[in-house]
Structures are given as C-alpha cells and as structure tokens.
Write a protein that holds these residues in place. Structure first.
Motif, PDB file in Angstrom:
ATOM      1  N   ALA A   1     -14.123   3.122   2.229  1.00 34.67           N
ATOM      2  CA  ALA A   1     -14.065   2.457   3.528  1.00 34.67           C
ATOM      3  C   ALA A   1     -15.431   2.448   4.199  1.00 34.67           C
ATOM      4  CB  ALA A   1     -13.056   3.169   4.422  1.00 34.67           C
ATOM      5  N   PRO A   2     -15.683   1.439   5.031  1.00 34.10           N
ATOM      6  CA  PRO A   2     -16.908   1.420   5.819  1.00 34.10           C
ATOM      7  C   PRO A   2     -16.834   2.435   6.960  1.00 34.10           C
ATOM      8  CG  PRO A   2     -15.519  -0.416   6.438  1.00 34.10           C
ATOM      9  CD  PRO A   2     -14.847   0.258   5.275  1.00 34.10           C
ATOM     10  N   ASP A   3     -17.831   2.425   7.810  1.00 34.20           N
ATOM     11  CA  ASP A   3     -17.929   3.396   8.893  1.00 34.20           C
ATOM     12  C   ASP A   3     -16.666   3.455   9.755  1.00 34.20           C
ATOM     13  OD1 ASP A   3     -19.577   5.200  10.707  1.00 34.20           O
ATOM     14  OD2 ASP A   3     -19.114   3.565  12.085  1.00 34.20           O
ATOM     15  N   ALA A   4     -16.026   2.322   9.988  1.00 31.22           N
ATOM     16  CA  ALA A   4     -14.830   2.298  10.834  1.00 31.22           C
ATOM     17  C   ALA A   4     -13.670   3.076  10.229  1.00 31.22           C
ATOM     18  CB  ALA A   4     -14.402   0.850  11.092  1.00 31.22           C
ATOM     19  N   GLY A   5     -13.675   3.263   8.893  1.00 33.58           N
ATOM     20  CA  GLY A   5     -12.594   3.976   8.224  1.00 33.58           C
ATOM     21  C   GLY A   5     -11.535   3.070   7.656  1.00 33.58           C
ATOM     22  N   PHE A   6     -11.612   1.789   7.933  1.00 34.50           N
ATOM     23  CA  PHE A   6     -10.664   0.808   7.410  1.00 34.50           C
ATOM     24  C   PHE A   6     -11.404  -0.513   7.249  1.00 34.50           C
ATOM     25  CE2 PHE A   6     -10.464   0.855  12.005  1.00 34.50           C
ATOM     26  CZ  PHE A   6     -10.613  -0.472  12.342  1.00 34.50           C
ATOM     27  N   ALA A   7     -10.809  -1.422   6.493  1.00 38.23           N
ATOM     28  CA  ALA A   7     -11.451  -2.729   6.256  1.00 38.23           C
ATOM     29  C   ALA A   7     -10.369  -3.801   6.287  1.00 38.23           C
ATOM     30  CB  ALA A   7     -12.199  -2.712   4.923  1.00 38.23           C
ATOM     31  N   ASP A   8     -10.023  -4.344   5.127  1.00 34.57           N
ATOM     32  CA  ASP A   8      -8.998  -5.382   5.036  1.00 34.57           C
ATOM     33  C   ASP A   8      -7.793  -4.852   4.261  1.00 34.57           C
ATOM     34  OD1 ASP A   8     -10.582  -7.407   6.308  1.00 34.57           O
ATOM     35  OD2 ASP A   8     -11.730  -7.576   4.430  1.00 34.57           O
ATOM     36  N   PRO A   9      -6.611  -5.374   4.537  1.00 27.73           N
ATOM     37  CA  PRO A   9      -5.423  -4.941   3.788  1.00 27.73           C
ATOM     38  C   PRO A   9      -5.590  -5.197   2.292  1.00 27.73           C
ATOM     39  CG  PRO A   9      -4.794  -6.228   5.716  1.00 27.73           C
ATOM     40  CD  PRO A   9      -6.287  -6.374   5.568  1.00 27.73           C
ATOM     41  N   THR A  10      -4.978  -4.355   1.504  1.00 26.29           N
ATOM     42  CA  THR A  10      -4.965  -4.513   0.053  1.00 26.29           C
ATOM     43  C   THR A  10      -3.519  -4.580  -0.415  1.00 26.29           C
ATOM     44  OG1 THR A  10      -4.856  -2.141  -0.433  1.00 26.29           O
ATOM     45  CG2 THR A  10      -7.060  -3.089  -0.099  1.00 26.29           C
ATOM     46  N   GLU A  11      -3.336  -4.941  -1.672  1.00 23.51           N
ATOM     47  CA  GLU A  11      -1.991  -4.910  -2.236  1.00 23.51           C
ATOM     48  C   GLU A  11      -1.408  -3.508  -2.100  1.00 23.51           C
ATOM     49  OE1 GLU A  11       0.093  -6.388  -6.373  1.00 23.51           O
ATOM     50  OE2 GLU A  11      -1.644  -5.058  -6.545  1.00 23.51           O
ATOM     51  N   GLY A  12      -2.256  -2.503  -2.318  1.00 19.46           N
ATOM     52  CA  GLY A  12      -1.792  -1.126  -2.229  1.00 19.46           C
ATOM     53  C   GLY A  12      -1.421  -0.718  -0.817  1.00 19.46           C
ATOM     54  N   SER A  13      -2.267  -1.031   0.160  1.00 17.38           N
ATOM     55  CA  SER A  13      -1.964  -0.625   1.543  1.00 17.38           C
ATOM     56  C   SER A  13      -0.732  -1.357   2.067  1.00 17.38           C
ATOM     57  CB  SER A  13      -3.171  -0.879   2.447  1.00 17.38           C
ATOM     58  OG  SER A  13      -3.401  -2.258   2.664  1.00 17.38           O
ATOM     59  N   GLU A  14      -0.572  -2.618   1.692  1.00 21.07           N
ATOM     60  CA  GLU A  14       0.610  -3.360   2.137  1.00 21.07           C
ATOM     61  C   GLU A  14       1.877  -2.810   1.497  1.00 21.07           C
ATOM     62  OE1 GLU A  14      -0.558  -7.358   1.191  1.00 21.07           O
ATOM     63  OE2 GLU A  14      -1.338  -7.715   3.225  1.00 21.07           O
ATOM     64  N   TRP A  15       1.745  -2.301   0.273  1.00 18.20           N
ATOM     65  CA  TRP A  15       2.907  -1.710  -0.387  1.00 18.20           C
ATOM     66  C   TRP A  15       3.297  -0.397   0.304  1.00 18.20           C
ATOM     67  CZ3 TRP A  15       6.467  -3.720  -3.261  1.00 18.20           C
ATOM     68  CH2 TRP A  15       7.337  -2.903  -3.996  1.00 18.20           C
ATOM     69  N   ILE A  16       2.307   0.378   0.735  1.00 16.31           N
ATOM     70  CA  ILE A  16       2.597   1.612   1.481  1.00 16.31           C
ATOM     71  C   ILE A  16       3.387   1.274   2.747  1.00 16.31           C
ATOM     72  CG2 ILE A  16       1.579   3.514   2.803  1.00 16.31           C
ATOM     73  CD1 ILE A  16      -0.773   3.463   0.825  1.00 16.31           C
ATOM     74  N   VAL A  17       2.944   0.255   3.466  1.00 14.90           N
ATOM     75  CA  VAL A  17       3.639  -0.148   4.692  1.00 14.90           C
ATOM     76  C   VAL A  17       5.072  -0.579   4.376  1.00 14.90           C
ATOM     77  CG1 VAL A  17       3.686  -1.824   6.575  1.00 14.90           C
ATOM     78  CG2 VAL A  17       1.516  -0.795   5.882  1.00 14.90           C
ATOM     79  N   ALA A  18       5.232  -1.402   3.353  1.00 15.56           N
ATOM     80  CA  ALA A  18       6.568  -1.901   3.004  1.00 15.56           C
ATOM     81  C   ALA A  18       7.503  -0.752   2.634  1.00 15.56           C
ATOM     82  CB  ALA A  18       6.460  -2.906   1.854  1.00 15.56           C
ATOM     83  N   CYS A  19       7.004   0.192   1.855  1.00 18.35           N
ATOM     84  CA  CYS A  19       7.849   1.323   1.451  1.00 18.35           C
ATOM     85  C   CYS A  19       8.196   2.200   2.646  1.00 18.35           C
ATOM     86  CB  CYS A  19       7.146   2.147   0.377  1.00 18.35           C
ATOM     87  SG  CYS A  19       6.952   1.317  -1.215  1.00 18.35           S
ATOM     88  N   ALA A  20       7.218   2.433   3.510  1.00 18.86           N
ATOM     89  CA  ALA A  20       7.437   3.311   4.661  1.00 18.86           C
ATOM     90  C   ALA A  20       8.415   2.704   5.653  1.00 18.86           C
ATOM     91  CB  ALA A  20       6.109   3.604   5.342  1.00 18.86           C
ATOM     92  N   ARG A  21       8.513   1.386   5.688  1.00 20.28           N
ATOM     93  CA  ARG A  21       9.404   0.721   6.643  1.00 20.28           C
ATOM     94  C   ARG A  21      10.805   0.487   6.100  1.00 20.28           C
ATOM     95  NH1 ARG A  21       5.305  -3.810   9.335  1.00 20.28           N
ATOM     96  NH2 ARG A  21       4.545  -2.473  11.025  1.00 20.28           N
ATOM     97  N   ARG A  22      11.061   0.895   4.863  1.00 20.43           N
ATOM     98  CA  ARG A  22      12.402   0.717   4.318  1.00 20.43           C
ATOM     99  C   ARG A  22      13.411   1.558   5.089  1.00 20.43           C
ATOM    100  NH1 ARG A  22      10.530   1.231  -1.962  1.00 20.43           N
ATOM    101  NH2 ARG A  22       9.839  -0.935  -2.204  1.00 20.43           N
TER     102      ARG A  22
END
Length: 401
Positions: free
Chosen positions: A90-111
C-alpha cells in the motif's frame, strides 16, 4: 459441539518465504474441519494466485484418498475461492484501489451468518486494509489473526492505517509468538528437522509438495489456523493458537533526523523519521530510506509533511539499527542516522490501551520467551500435540480402504 469456523486466508505465498506453501498444505488437510471461504494472494513479494492453485493441484491428486476419510470440499470448489489481491504494498495512505481479493473479503464478511469470519493474514494487510476502508461496517463481523513482525516491516503503511483507523476490529497480532512452531523444540520425530522425512515425504502429493519447500518445518503462519481448530478461544486463554495480552498504548514513535542510538523506539511498532526538507527541494525530487542493513525492499519513501520529509518504518528486531537516506537531492543523499529498537517495559505492556476495543499482542513475560522471542512458549507448548495431529492428517493421503 461448537460450530465450524469460517475462514478466509490472505497470503504472500510464492513471495519471499516458502513457509506459506507449508501452511497452505496444513490448511487444506483440515479443509473438512473448517469452512474455507476465501484464499487471497496478497503482498509482499512475487507471489500470485497461481501459487495457491499449485497447492490445490496437489490436493486434487490426493482428493480421492482424502475423501475416504472425511467430507472434503471438491478441488473445483476450492479453486473458485482463490482471488488475486493487491500486487504491490500500500502507499502512504495505507489503501489504494479495490482488488478482487479485497472485494471478496467484503462480500464474505457481509454474508448473513451468525459466525464471525476469521481472516487469517499470512502476509501483508493490504487487502484487509482496503476492505476495511471501503466497507468499515465489516469490522463487527470479522476477527483478524495477523502474523506481524516481518510482514509489518514489508507493509508498514497498511498496518499503520488499520491500527489508526480501525481499532474497533477484533485483532490478534503475533510478532514473535508464531516462532514457537520452529524454535525450542525437542529432537524427536516431530521436530522441525525430522518431521519431514518421517511424516511428510511420501505421504501423497501434498506430503511430497510440503517436503520440497524447505529442509525443515517452518509453518510460521499456521498458528492462525490452529487457533480456529482449537475453537478460537478468547485470546488470553492458552490454546493451540497461543496466548495473548491486550495491546498497550504508546507504540508509535516520531524521531528527528539525524537520530542517534540514544533514540529508543518500540520494536514492531510504527516509527516515523522526520528530516528537514533541504533548500531547493523540487516536485521531481525523491528520497528513500534503508535501515538495518536491509538489501530487500520495499524501502520507506520520503513523504512531504510541511517543511519536512517523513519516512515510515517498522523495526522487526530488538537491537541498534543504522539507517541511510538515498535521494535525488544532493544535500540529502547519503545522510545517516541510527536508533535503538527495544521492547517496552512491564510498566507499559501490562497496561491495556484505552483506544483499542479487542486488539491483542504477544505476552512479553520473560518466562514465555524462547531464544529471546517473547511469547514463543505459548505456541511451543502445544506444538507436539499440533504436529502429531498434522501427521495423522498427512496419513489421510493413503486411502482408508
């Protein structure tokens, strides 16, 4: 009987260290005992989703035999759970753009599921940080078990973001305890050097794959798995995943350049070194910092902060460390300094942080250290039982009948 744990793994498998391959074999042999919901390739290093599929290839070869012992998920089902996460830290901010992996984490966590999603982090926190940034509501649904230490060194910006902005998440941070898997062990058939020839090599495609990775057992990420196999107990209770204490405050440090060895910072904490911006610094100028003799990146970049440049890092060891600034600007290039990374005293680490809801870290009690690694004894204590059980799992690559 407790409900099966929901598990999502993010891993730098195929990157800087073969131990993730060993831990992935370990995980797949317990795929009948947990509900695997995601296998995400994350930084740091050259690892990619294809490296996860390489382990599933071995699993597929052994699947007919495994299926005679228990109900294992079909190889195709596991392949559908493999996602590519961030390719860079990650850049200095600690985050950048969504990835297939990060979107999958969100989808699983919201089940809709009353069970928490256990996010087992074997590499950098990039995809976890991205998921929390994009969907902060998932913090109440996930429990993160993070193998820190060197992974924080590689990806300090993602870690700093999560620690500063998502203190409401349940989080176990193992900076040293995980080493109990491969330090201070007895010389028997379950030891790191003898386990492979006596229990892994020749035990199906998975056993042979495991044996090819390293001459000894490392499995530094496996405490995250053994934690959930033992029922994911409260972190302050001894289990297969170790035992931890509430995180303490004051772990971050900001020191002025040039620093000296009299400047004490916390090992495994976030350190920021502030250098005066030289006269004539332009938009095209760049600066980076190397420390502790490291030759392998990524290296902290200088970020403009007012009239100063800020370099963020995390020291992974307890000792004096030198650093050097390398810059396109001649007035800054080659400037040096040093600092001392140390563990906090009991007057600090025994006082829980008031800002973190449910964040845990290594128990720094001297009697739980092995070879100077705090907390390692909490993993070494159940290691024989864990490895004996793992050996039985490797034997499942032989058909039951």
């Amino acid at each position: 009987m407790s409900a099966r744990a929901r598990v999502l793994v993010t891993t730098d498998i195929g990157g800087t260290d073969p131990d993730d391959f060993q831990s992935m074999v370990h995980l797949l042999l317990y795929a009948d005992a947990v509900d695997i919901e995601g296998l995400v390739s994350s930084p740091y290093g050259d690892g990619r989703a294809g490296d996860i599929h390489a382990v599933i290839d071995a699993y597929e070869a052994d699947f007919p035999a495994l299926a005679t012992h228990a109900r294992y998920p079909a190889p195709g089902k596991l392949r559908a759970l493999v996602k590519q996460g961030a390719l860079e830290v990650a850049p200095d901010a600690g985050f950048a753009d969504p990835t297939e992996g990060s979107e999958w984490i969100v989808a699983c966590a919201r089940r809709e599921d009353p069970r928490p999603l256990h996010v087992l982090v074997w590499g950098g926190l990039e995809d976890v940080a991205q998921a929390l940034h994009d969907a902060p509501d998932i913090a109440r649904n996930i429990a993160v078990y993070y193998i820190g230490g060197p992974n924080t060194t590689w990806g300090v910006d993602a870690y700093a973001y999560v620690e500063a902005h998502h203190r409401d998440v349940t989080f176990i941070e193992s900076n040293n305890s995980y080493r109990g898997f491969f330090v201070g062990t007895a010389d028997d058939d379950l030891s790191p050097t003898r386990f492979i020839p006596e229990h892994a090599a020749g035990r199906g495609a998975l056993g042979d794959f495991f044996a090819r990775q390293l001459p000894t057992v490392k499995m530094g990420d496996s405490p995250t798995l053994t934690w959930v196999l033992d029922g994911a107990p409260h972190p302050d209770r001894q289990s297969w995943g170790g035992r931890y204490v509430p995180i303490w405050g004051g772990r971050a440090s900001r020191i002025a350049h040039p620093a000296t060895r009299a400047d004490i910072v916390e090992a495994f904490g976030v350190v920021e070194i502030l250098a005066p911006m030289p006269a004539g610094w332009g938009e095209d100028d760049r600066a980076g910092l190397t420390f502790d003799g490291r030759t392998q990146g990524p290296f902290p970049e200088g970020i403009v902060e007012g009239d100063r440049l800020r370099f963020r890092l995390s020291p992974r060891d307890v000792r004096e460390m030198d650093y050097e600034i390398r810059s396109s600007h001649p007035a800054l290039d080659g400037q040096r300094g040093s600092f001392t990374a140390a563990l906090p005293g009991a007057d600090r680490w025994r006082v829980p942080s008031a800002d973190h809801r449910d964040w845990w870290c290594d128990d720094l009690s001297p009697d739980l250290a092995i070879d100077g690694w705090p907390g390692a004894a909490t993993i070494a204590q159940p290691r024989r039982e864990i490895m004996r059980d793992f050996a039985a799992r490797l034997a499942r690559t032989t058909p039951r009948f």
